[in-house]
Design a protein around this motif. Sequence first.
Motif, PDB file in Angstrom:
ATOM      1  N   GLU A  66     -15.852  14.289 -40.367  1.00 34.91           N
ATOM      2  CA  GLU A  66     -14.658  13.567 -40.811  1.00 34.91           C
ATOM      3  C   GLU A  66     -13.616  13.486 -39.689  1.00 34.91           C
ATOM      4  OE1 GLU A  66     -12.979  14.874 -44.518  1.00 34.91           O
ATOM      5  OE2 GLU A  66     -11.241  13.549 -44.283  1.00 34.91           O
TER       6      GLU A  66
ATOM      7  N   ARG B 210     -11.968  10.235 -38.205  1.00 29.81           N
ATOM      8  CA  ARG B 210     -10.517  10.032 -38.346  1.00 29.81           C
ATOM      9  C   ARG B 210      -9.893   9.762 -36.979  1.00 29.81           C
ATOM     10  NH1 ARG B 210      -7.335  14.477 -38.399  1.00 29.81           N
ATOM     11  NH2 ARG B 210      -8.924  15.689 -39.470  1.00 29.81           N
ATOM     12  N   GLN B 211     -10.290  10.579 -35.984  1.00 24.45           N
ATOM     13  CA  GLN B 211      -9.648  10.463 -34.667  1.00 24.45           C
ATOM     14  C   GLN B 211     -10.079   9.216 -33.895  1.00 24.45           C
ATOM     15  OE1 GLN B 211     -10.629  14.273 -32.965  1.00 24.45           O
ATOM     16  NE2 GLN B 211      -9.008  15.328 -34.089  1.00 24.45           N
TER      17      GLN B 211
ATOM     18  N   ALA C 105     -11.536   6.232 -35.418  1.00 25.38           N
ATOM     19  CA  ALA C 105     -11.875   5.094 -36.285  1.00 25.38           C
ATOM     20  C   ALA C 105     -11.521   3.753 -35.631  1.00 25.38           C
ATOM     21  CB  ALA C 105     -11.175   5.224 -37.628  1.00 25.38           C
TER      22      ALA C 105
ATOM     23  N   LYS D 228     -15.116  10.791 -46.038  1.00 24.08           N
ATOM     24  CA  LYS D 228     -15.020  10.591 -44.579  1.00 24.08           C
ATOM     25  C   LYS D 228     -15.089   9.111 -44.189  1.00 24.08           C
ATOM     26  CE  LYS D 228     -19.849  12.048 -44.099  1.00 24.08           C
ATOM     27  NZ  LYS D 228     -20.070  12.591 -45.443  1.00 24.08           N
TER      28      LYS D 228
ATOM     29  N   ARG E 132     -13.457   6.770 -45.576  1.00 24.93           N
ATOM     30  CA  ARG E 132     -12.131   6.180 -45.762  1.00 24.93           C
ATOM     31  C   ARG E 132     -11.510   5.738 -44.440  1.00 24.93           C
ATOM     32  NH1 ARG E 132      -7.482   6.178 -48.726  1.00 24.93           N
ATOM     33  NH2 ARG E 132      -8.712   6.562 -50.566  1.00 24.93           N
ATOM     34  N   TRP E 133     -11.638   6.592 -43.394  1.00 22.01           N
ATOM     35  CA  TRP E 133     -10.955   6.312 -42.116  1.00 22.01           C
ATOM     36  C   TRP E 133     -11.501   5.037 -41.489  1.00 22.01           C
ATOM     37  CZ3 TRP E 133      -6.912   9.167 -42.302  1.00 22.01           C
ATOM     38  CH2 TRP E 133      -6.989  10.385 -42.998  1.00 22.01           C
TER      39      TRP E 133
ATOM     40  N   LYS F  60     -10.445   1.967 -43.594  1.00 18.49           N
ATOM     41  CA  LYS F  60      -9.029   1.615 -43.400  1.00 18.49           C
ATOM     42  C   LYS F  60      -8.849   0.891 -42.068  1.00 18.49           C
ATOM     43  CE  LYS F  60      -5.541   4.146 -44.792  1.00 18.49           C
ATOM     44  NZ  LYS F  60      -4.663   5.284 -45.100  1.00 18.49           N
TER      45      LYS F  60
END
Length: 321
Positions: A59, A63-64, A66, A89, A91-92, A95
């Motif tokens: 994740e 996140r870092q 994406a 995970k 989601r990032w 988005k």
Amino acid sequence: MLTHPLTSQPASEFASDVRAGLTKPQKELLSKYLYDDVGSALFEVISLLPEYGLTRADERVLRQNAYEIVERLPLPMLVAELGSGSGRKTRWLLKALARRQHTAYCPIEISPTALAMCKRELGDIDSISIVGFEREYLDGLAEVTERRKGNQHLLVLFLGSTIGNFDRPAGLEFLRQIRRTLCPGDSLLLGTDLLKPVPQLIDAYADSLGVTAAFNLNLLARINRELDADFVLDQFEHVARFNAQARSVEMHLRSKRTQSVTIAAAGFSVKFWAGETIWTESSHKYSREEVYQMARDTGFRCEAQWVDREWPFAESLLVAE
Ligand code: AVI
């Protein structure tokens, strides 16, 4: 060891797989059966354990990175995910994608519970429409490709190092099968857990709270529930061991004593010697270079790789050649 057959007609695929696995010289049960509702809930807890950094690393990398990952993708893009789990995970990425285009996201899951959870988790992201497929991975992927419109590219997500639960040849074959469903220029984002010191790996699969032990033993409880078997759970213990040759962590269930178990709905009884094990799962670990080689061997090229520093884990962007 098959001691005495009770009937000749197994009741279901689960029953016949259990029978086939428990009558091999090294007894085994397929790891996909770890994930009934109880097993899936226990896996969610495993992913929160301090010893098991894999899910958090997966994740974190997403996140870092994406936006950088998404920048590399050709648009318009249709997204399919093999085994979405809770969807947390993903989601990032979604988005980040949603900032570039309205995106159709197709999670493919055999478990209706996981699919419902994923829709709940991701349903609030603007510009994302979710179309779930309750299917085996490759069947679902074939259906998703049929929905592809005109010039749409496909991005397949295979995260969480689920590929590690295949042995190496089967993992490569699975990547080849994915490749066959794709067109040149389509992408596969592949999550792989990297090799790390053996004590750290063992702790990750034999946590101090005993959650992984419960996850493993639940497979016997599931056979009791669904196949009318009489496993006595406290007569088996969870074992995690590193197989250096295979570069994998294996989970086993070890019989504490000599005993017989009857699996009525599968029509057989089986004897266990004291110390004998049932092999229930392997989690293969990789090097960064190996992922590049796997890509080349299966019709992809690895265009970029992002690695978590805290818990070595790689997210690799493979492009279909
Ligand atoms: C789902 N899969 C990648 C997990 C793993 O690490 O192999 C399953 C798991 N088994 C025990 N702990 C977690």
